[in-house]
Scaffold this active site. Structure first.
Site, mmCIF file in Angstrom:
data_model
loop_
_atom_site.group_PDB
_atom_site.id
_atom_site.type_symbol
_atom_site.label_atom_id
_atom_site.label_comp_id
_atom_site.label_asym_id
_atom_site.label_seq_id
_atom_site.Cartn_x
_atom_site.Cartn_y
_atom_site.Cartn_z
ATOM 1 N N SER A 21 0.836 -1.197 0.000
ATOM 2 C CA SER A 21 0.000 0.000 0.000
ATOM 3 C C SER A 21 0.877 1.255 0.000
ATOM 4 C CB SER A 21 -0.969 -0.042 1.186
ATOM 5 O OG SER A 21 -1.989 0.914 1.057
ATOM 6 N N GLU A 150 -9.868 -4.497 -4.287
ATOM 7 C CA GLU A 150 -9.099 -3.568 -3.460
ATOM 8 C C GLU A 150 -9.986 -2.649 -2.606
ATOM 9 O OE1 GLU A 150 -5.987 -3.143 -2.801
ATOM 10 O OE2 GLU A 150 -4.797 -4.090 -4.382
ATOM 11 N N HIS A 246 -8.253 -5.173 -0.066
ATOM 12 C CA HIS A 246 -6.987 -4.521 0.261
ATOM 13 C C HIS A 246 -6.478 -5.024 1.612
ATOM 14 C CE1 HIS A 246 -4.067 -1.272 -0.154
ATOM 15 N NE2 HIS A 246 -4.259 -0.962 1.115
#
Length: 338
Positions: A21, A150, A246
């Site tokens: 990330s 995500e 995510h």
């Protein structure tokens, strides 16, 4: 890194940098920074964010946040004495209220975060995608990937999952889809999609999926070797609502299935599928760090081969071809003042 790695038995000439990330965004930036050249040999980046800012926008955001904190000036010196817990709490609240600045801060307000690397022309001369495709940065050995769903984590955790309206979809498409006709292209490519699916698709694409895939392509174009993956295995916790969201890849990659983060996604008792998938991803990391080969075919222009991580993993053409075609010829651009 090179000074310290020998202490624990590492080779200074074979350093691998890795991040997930925001950390993946830092890794991507390092690929293009002259000051970082020669300091590492390989890179791992999970869910690369397409988030960068111009200096003009960054100055305004910093000034607004500093004023919120009551700081004397929007400088590191003025902010360093603020209690870190207070700083973090205020930043969380600040991020939650970004839409109030949509008129002046534009696309940034759709990201949920006010902080991102600044393309200042000096430390970070340009975005990684432009630098690599323009041959102003050399490719490297790169393991990069993203999850299929995500954005789902953010919509569920914010309580917005299942509530997105046509107005939300319109705003997301207008601000995040590639210009000038990305909004039309998404609606044409997904004609049966309702607001929920459109919001999730364009957010997932703009923030993580397309930046990750395009980094693989750009690195290969710059002479590097790219290994791309997409995690498609759905998190079993919360009745499966999170999908392949995510950060699901974090406990899988580190084998921390029973950690607080791991149980949030996987549940108290890891399933045999979770254990096997975690082992596969860990082995890919170790193989890549050791040899520069992740264990599947490299992702090359025209081929787009991708490791699809699932209960039964396979190497296939890139699964998000529809989105890739919408973004063809477009790179994530720094956010700027509207």
């Amino acid at each position: 890194m090179q000074r310290n790695i020998s202490v624990f038995g590492g080779d200074p000439g074979r350093v691998t940098v890795a991040g997930v990330s925001a950390g993946a965004g830092s890794v991507a930036a390092l690929l293009t920074m002259k000051s970082a050249r020669g300091l590492f040999r390989r890179a791992i980046a999970h869910s690369v964010p397409g988030l960068h800012s111009t200096p003009a926008l960054a100055r305004q955001v910093t000034a607004t946040f500093a004023d919120r904190l009551g700081a004397a000036a929007p400088t590191a010196k003025a902010l360093r004495d603020i209690d870190p817990w207070h700083l973090a709490a205020e930043l969380t609240s600040f991020n939650a209220g970004l839409h109030a600045h949509r008129e002046s801060w534009g696309r940034l307000t759709e990201t949920g975060t006010a902080l991102c690397p600044v393309v200042d022309g000096e430390v970070l001369p340009e975005t990684p995608w432009l630098a690599l495709t323009g041959a102003r940065a050399s490719g490297t050995e790169l393991l990069v990937g993203h999850t299929r769903d995500e954005f789902r984590y953010f919509s569920v955790m914010s309580g917005r999952y299942g509530t997105f309206t046509e107005e939300d979809a319109h705003a997301a498409l207008e601000l995040l889809a590639p210009q000038p006709d990305g909004a039309r292209a998404y609606r044409a490519a997904f004609p049966q999609a309702g607001p929920e699916e459109l919001v999730e698709t364009v957010y997932s694409d703009a923030l993580f999926r397309m930046p990750s895939q395009k980094l693989a392509e750009a690195n290969a174009a710059a002479g590097g070797t790219s290994y791309l993956f997409e995690l498609c295995w759905a998190a079993p916790a919360l009745g499966g609502i999170l999908g392949a969201c995510h950060s699901l890849d974090v406990p899988l990659a580190f084998g921390t299935l029973d950690s607080p983060v791991g149980t949030q996604f996987i549940g108290e008792e890891p399933t045999p599928e979770a254990v096997a998938l975690s082992r596969e991803l860990q082995e890919a990391w170790v193989r890549f760090v050791t040899t520069g080969d992740a264990g599947w075919s490299a992702h090359r222009p025209g081929g787009h081969l991708t490791r699809v991580l699932d209960a039964e993993s396979k190497t296939l053409p890139y699964p998000e071809q529809t989105s890739r075609q919408i973004w063809e010829g477009h790179f994530p651009a720094p956010f700027d003042l509207s």
